[in-house]
Design a protein around this motif. Structure first.
Motif, PDB file in Angstrom:
ATOM      1  N   GLU A 121     -10.024 -12.715  -0.119  1.00 53.41           N
ATOM      2  CA  GLU A 121      -9.634 -12.884   1.132  1.00 53.41           C
ATOM      3  C   GLU A 121      -7.929 -13.456   1.012  1.00 53.41           C
ATOM      4  N   CYS A 122      -7.449 -13.703   0.137  1.00 51.93           N
ATOM      5  CA  CYS A 122      -6.109 -14.142  -0.018  1.00 51.93           C
ATOM      6  C   CYS A 122      -5.209 -12.867   0.414  1.00 51.93           C
ATOM      7  N   THR A 123      -4.348 -13.509   1.502  1.00 54.54           N
ATOM      8  CA  THR A 123      -3.447 -12.422   1.806  1.00 54.54           C
ATOM      9  C   THR A 123      -2.180 -12.863   1.937  1.00 54.54           C
ATOM     10  N   ASN A 181       2.084  -8.703  -4.500  1.00 56.61           N
ATOM     11  CA  ASN A 181       2.241 -10.128  -4.334  1.00 56.61           C
ATOM     12  C   ASN A 181       3.373 -10.704  -3.370  1.00 56.61           C
ATOM     13  N   ALA A 182       4.222  -9.671  -3.417  1.00 55.83           N
ATOM     14  CA  ALA A 182       5.723  -9.990  -2.961  1.00 55.83           C
ATOM     15  C   ALA A 182       6.085  -9.345  -1.623  1.00 55.83           C
ATOM     16  N   SER A 183       6.758  -9.918  -0.686  1.00 50.07           N
ATOM     17  CA  SER A 183       7.542  -8.910   0.256  1.00 50.07           C
ATOM     18  C   SER A 183       8.939  -9.292   0.036  1.00 50.07           C
ATOM     19  N   GLY A 184       9.762  -8.402   0.615  1.00 49.95           N
ATOM     20  CA  GLY A 184      11.125  -8.580   0.766  1.00 49.95           C
ATOM     21  C   GLY A 184      11.924  -7.957  -0.418  1.00 49.95           C
ATOM     22  N   PHE A 185      11.239  -7.049  -1.264  1.00 54.18           N
ATOM     23  CA  PHE A 185      11.772  -6.569  -2.278  1.00 54.18           C
ATOM     24  C   PHE A 185      13.193  -5.574  -1.980  1.00 54.18           C
ATOM     25  N   ALA A 186      13.037  -4.850  -0.977  1.00 57.54           N
ATOM     26  CA  ALA A 186      14.060  -4.035  -0.489  1.00 57.54           C
ATOM     27  C   ALA A 186      15.478  -4.729  -0.421  1.00 57.54           C
ATOM     28  N   ALA A 187      15.064  -5.969   0.576  1.00 59.54           N
ATOM     29  CA  ALA A 187      16.185  -6.637   0.987  1.00 59.54           C
ATOM     30  C   ALA A 187      16.879  -7.305  -0.100  1.00 59.54           C
TER      31      ALA A 187
END
Ligand SMILES: Nc1nc2c(c(=O)[nH]1)N[C@H]1C(S)=C(S)[C@@H](COP(=O)(O)OP(=O)(O)OC[C@H]3O[C@@H](n4cnc5c(=O)[nH]c(N)nc54)[C@H](O)[C@@H]3O)O[C@H]1N2
Ligand SMILES: Nc1nc2c(c(=O)[nH]1)N[C@H]1C(S)=C(S)[C@@H](COP(=O)(O)OP(=O)(O)OC[C@H]3O[C@@H](n4cnc5c(=O)[nH]c(N)nc54)[C@H](O)[C@@H]3O)O[C@H]1N2
Ligand SMILES: [Mo]
Length: 721
Positions: A557-559, A234-240
């Motif tokens: 379809e949820c991206t 569900n998420a992006s940016g974890f590494a940052a």
């Protein structure tokens, strides 16, 4: 805003007593002293029962409401003809909360004349929350329900007093949730009434909340307590995010934010191990520097723990008097948070929090084609806006300042037209407004599908000529022949600003036959989950079991993804880490104390002058820790000068052992207007004189710096006793 159900005793057509209604669900008969004082306030001899108009010499003459509206319509028509509709603005502040129909008719009016200038207190309140939500994205499944919580984080809010987040009998609610079931973590420079119930209280240095939350994220990641499945899906940016918090070690955070390292570790452990939790913040961090970042990091912490409602869970805060809402266990992508819409002369723009109040005085004062000349003021701006002197200068420059009020308040005393209005119990009430507010702030509305409607209970006192605020707009429109319309089926989306007329079916409001307030409520509730007529069948209020909702699974379809590595926010976090700790706390040379806001039980914002006696509110003391009192050579009840870069006030010292040393806490919206005779022991003092509307204002939402303000204190006089 807590909507406590009251049982009112009426004798000879007058309300004589109000008590919490024991027959109502959820509230358990609770009411606070402010609610119980309503009868006394409405019968108070100083209540405004006739409208007033300012004479050229500055005094006020009574005027029939019809004549007043004629005059306002006449002047407004000329202002619009000469300078265009954008010379007219509205401040939809806290004064209008007892009149829910106002918003609908006011929006219709502003759209009809063609002005987009609707300001709200959102940008002098907790704008960081809305900015954070836009940057992080929303979870369409909503929050976890309180019955499941094992932990709760409250950053800079005090629900026992404010009722924000725990609005229905807060003492009971806190007891129910935190005595055995869940662990409460409070971050607050003061050991508040709420913090007393906390498992961990982090007594933070004001303005250091972002540091603390970054430290919690760091510890949660280090302990391997990230819900990696949730984050991957569900998420992006974890590494940052992980890299950004890596230097926020417990030792650094404890030293910098002034919190106990063991407590910090314990808080991280509690949140890290909890299977269900919720996260909240109040006005404290929002008014301090970096409010956006604090709120953003709180959302990130919640997301790496996966503490959002999942498919199959019962949803919190379903619709009752709003259109049905579907809850889904999926993200809604981030959206643009700031920098769109109307551009002000100082470069400020609209944000997801609406138009910045901090731009408004300058728009009134700066000559030119876009100058604001007429303002409809639903609030106590002379008391509640930062930089009181600037507000006064701006208001004196207006051609038209219309203030609905039920007393000659500080703001009414600078108006051109004061409209005497009805008050609570003289108008019908319904529970839609908190539901609407809950779509932008999680501290309002009801977790369960509760709905209530209360009819008009009493007529205004005999001989009174009082109207409702919506009638101001309606009657001006009728006189000027301005068509009024409102959405035929109000959408579930709440907008703070008026701009951008959407292509929705509209209902024309008849101008030849004035509607009743109940008619307008009916229109506002069109398409609601539970029809208003059904809600009216339950005079004590009701939990509508049929309106409960289950969180649906994610659609294939949820991206969309939640963003936990927003570059602007993480840049800000890096900038904090790069600062020298020694100069970190803002306490400038010779200004060793930090002023923070706080609320008091018996007073709401600027609603004050008549409430003083019945509620035993005398003043807003300058609360200090005994060690600071000793260091400054002052004792309780002494007079002190409190000086910031922007102004000076005289306060009355009160001892507060629960306050962190180095901090002075004082409630806003006391004192009198500049130029009026004032006595700090009788009137209190206005902390907004210590603030600047623009210097240090947040570049995104425009919120002025209202907390963690460096100040200097010196003794002026000893206690008279
Ligand atoms: N320094 C400092 N400043 C603050 C804050 C702070 O913590 N510190 N808090 C901020 C926050 S969170 C907010 S929300 C704002 C609130 O500030 P405002 O939005 O200004 O709202 P209120 O002070 O609640 O407005 C109350 C006043 O509205 C007027 N009024 C207008 N119409 C009516 C009516 O129909 N009925 C009644 N009863 N009164 C009416 C009355 O004069 C009444 O006193 O203040 C902000 N200002
Ligand atoms: N009785 C009463 N109830 C009210 C109101 C009222 O005036 N009186 N106003 C209403 C309104 S408009 C609002 S917006 C809500 C607000 O609701 P809350 O945000 O719960 O308001 P407060 O009770 O002032 O709590 C703010 C807390 O923040 C702490 N604080 C101050 N600075 C900092 C900081 O830098 N960091 C941290 N972590 N904490 C800090 C203060 O010590 C205080 O305990 O209350 C609403 N309810
Ligand atoms: Mo507020």
């Amino acid at each position: 805003m807590a909507y406590c159900p009251l049982e009112v005793t009426i004798e000879d057509g007058r309300a004589v007593r109000a008590l919490g209604n024991k027959a109502s669900p959820i509230y358990g008969g609770f009411s606070c002293p402010k609610g119980r004082a309503i009868p006394e306030l409405m019968n108070d001899p100083s209540r405004l029962l006739h409208s007033r108009i300012r004479r050229p010499d500055g005094s006020y003459a009574p005027i029939r409401s019809d004549d007043l509206i004629d005059d306002v319509a006449d002047r407004l028509g000329r202002i619009i003809a000469e300078h265009g509709p954008q010379s007219v603005a509205v401040y939809a502040g806290g004064g209008a909360y007892e009149h829910q129909a106002t918003g609908a008719i006011r929006s219709a009016f502003m759209q009809s004349i063609g002005s987009s200038l609707v300001f709200t207190p959102a940008t002098i309140d907790q704008p960081g929350q809305m900015i954070a939500r836009a940057l992080h994205g929303d979870w369409r499944g909503g929050r976890m329900r309180s019955s499941t919580w094992e932990a709760y984080l409250m950053v800079g809010g005090n629900p026992v007093i404010s009722k924000q987040y725990f609005g229905q009998n807060p003492g009971q609610q806190l007891k129910r949730v935190f005595n055995e079931q869940a662990k409460l973590i409070v971050v607050d420079p003061r050991r508040t009434e709420t913090a007393r119930r906390a498992h961990v209280h982090l007594q933070v240095i004001p303005g250091e909340d972002a540091t603390v939350i970054a430290g919690l994220i760091h510890l949660v990641i280090a302990a391997d307590h990230v819900d990696q499945t949730f984050v991957d899906e569900n998420a992006s940016g974890f590494a940052a995010l992980r890299d950004s918090v890596s230097r926020y070690t417990p030792a650094y955070v404890a030293a910098r934010a002034g919190v106990d390292e063991a407590g910090l570790r314990e808080a991280a452990r509690i949140l890290g191990e909890a299977r269900s939790a919720d996260y909240a913040s109040g006005t404290g961090p929002a008014m301090a520097p970096r409010g956006n970042l604090t709120c953003y990091l709180i959302s990130c912490l919640q997301t790496i723990r996966g503490h959002w409602a999942r498919a199959g869970d019962e949803a919190a805060r379903p619709s009752v008097l709003r259109p049905p809402k579907t809850f889904r266990a999926e993200p809604a992508a981030p959206r643009q948070a700031w920098g769109f819409g109307h551009q002000f002369q100082n470069g400020m723009r609209e944000s997801v929090c609406g138009l910045p109040v901090s731009a408004l005085p300058n728009e009134i004062l700066t000559p030119g084609p876009s100058q604001i000349r007429a303002l409809f003021m639903h609030g106590g701006a002379m008391m509640s806006w930062p930089e009181q002197e600037l507000t006064l200068r701006a208001f004196k420059n207006l051609e038209l300042l219309v203030v609905p009020d039920n007393e000659m308040s500080a703001t009414a005393r600078v108006a051109t037209h004061v409209v005497a209005v009805k008050t609570q119990l003289e108008v019908p009430v319904m529970s839609q407004h908190p539901e609407i507010v809950s779509s932008v702030h999680d501290g309002y509305g009801w977790e369960d599908p509760y709905g209530a409607y209360g009819p008009t209970l009493v007529d205004p006192p005999e001989g009174a000529d009082v109207i409702e605020p919506w009638q101001i707009y309606y009657r001006i429109a009728a006189r000027l022949g301005l068509p009024l319309s409102m959405p035929a089926a109000p959408s579930g989306e709440y907008k703070l600003a008026a701009g951008g007329a959407a292509a929705v079916a509209m209902r024309l409001i008849p101008l030849d036959a004035e509607p009743t307030t109940d008619d307008i409520y009916e229109w506002m509730c069109a398409g609601s989950r539970i029809p208003l007529a059904e809600v009216k069948r339950y005079p004590e209020g009701h939990v509508f079991e049929e309106a409960r909702e289950i969180v649906q699974p994610r659609r294939p379809e949820c991206t969309d993804r939640l963003e936990i590595g927003n570059p602007d926010m993480l840049d800000e976090l890096a900038a904090i880490r790069a600062e020298e700790v020694t100069q970190a706390h803002g306490a400038e040379d010779g200004q060793p104390l930090l002023l923070i806001p706080r609320r008091m039980q018996n007073v709401t914002n600027a609603h004050r002058e008549r409430s003083r006696e019945s509620l035993h509110i005398v003043i807003n003391p300058a609360f200090m820790n005994p060690s600071d009192m000793a260091a400054h050579g002052v004792r309780a009840d002494d007079l002190i000068s409190i000086k910031s870069r922007h102004g000076e006030i005289t306060g009355v010292v009160a001892e507060d052992r629960d306050l962190r040393p180095g901090v002075l806490a004082m409630t806003h919206s006391f004192g009198r207007n500049p130029g009026e005779a004032s006595d700090p022991r009788r009137d209190g003092a206005n902390t907004n004189r210590l603030l600047s509307m623009t210097e240090g204002a947040d570049p995104y939402s425009g919120i002025p710096l209202m907390g963690a303000v460096p100040i200097q204190v010196t003794k002026v006089a000893s206690s008279p006793s």
